[in-house]
Write an enzyme that holds these catalytic residues in place. Sequence first.
Site, PDB file in Angstrom:
ATOM      1  N   HIS A   1      -3.725   3.279  -4.348  1.00 44.94           N
ATOM      2  CA  HIS A   1      -2.599   3.560  -3.436  1.00 44.94           C
ATOM      3  C   HIS A   1      -1.607   4.536  -4.073  1.00 44.94           C
ATOM      4  CE1 HIS A   1      -4.282   0.598  -0.852  1.00 44.94           C
ATOM      5  NE2 HIS A   1      -4.253  -0.304  -1.816  1.00 44.94           N
TER       6      HIS A   1
ATOM      7  N   HIS B   1       0.797  -1.236   0.000  1.00 46.73           N
ATOM      8  CA  HIS B   1       0.000   0.000   0.000  1.00 46.73           C
ATOM      9  C   HIS B   1       0.826   1.281   0.000  1.00 46.73           C
ATOM     10  CE1 HIS B   1      -3.937  -1.995   1.673  1.00 46.73           C
ATOM     11  NE2 HIS B   1      -3.483  -2.573   0.564  1.00 46.73           N
TER      12      HIS B   1
END
Length: 149
Positions: A135, A100
């Site tokens: 992300h 992420h």
Amino acid sequence: MSKPIALAADHGGFELKEAVRAHLDEIGVAYKDFGSFDGASCDYPDMAEPACRAVVAGECDKALLFCGTGVGISMSANKIHGIRACCCSDAFSAEYTRRHNDANALCMGGRVVGAGLAIYLVDLFLNTPFEGGRHQRRIDKITDLEQRG
Ligand code: RB5
């Protein structure tokens, strides 16, 4: 050939760096060691800087950084534009900071984690890809924060 991994530690992380370095030798992962080379007392910002600059310059792929807690060297690393350093002592964080946050520096504490766990986290960190997508937008916002000072 892939780029080497940057290694750096102060005296608090020296032994853990050495254990991780031996592991990288065993599995055939190239690295550049920015010290400490003897475990003598030194200051973690001084150790973090050249390793992180090598990552930002594209000379090294990612950094593995060590101090007593992992905290001081991660704070130092995150002051360098382009570095996204995570101080980790658990597998979920080591994996998801790659998935992420596209983290490019993993920081660990020689007084916090043992060599076995550190090596496990290093392998996870080095082998987990960034997921991109939504992300990436968030990473771009981190970069924007850096640029706005
Ligand atoms: C050194 O004693 C220690 O303060 C350092 O290694 C680190 O833990 C700082 O965050």
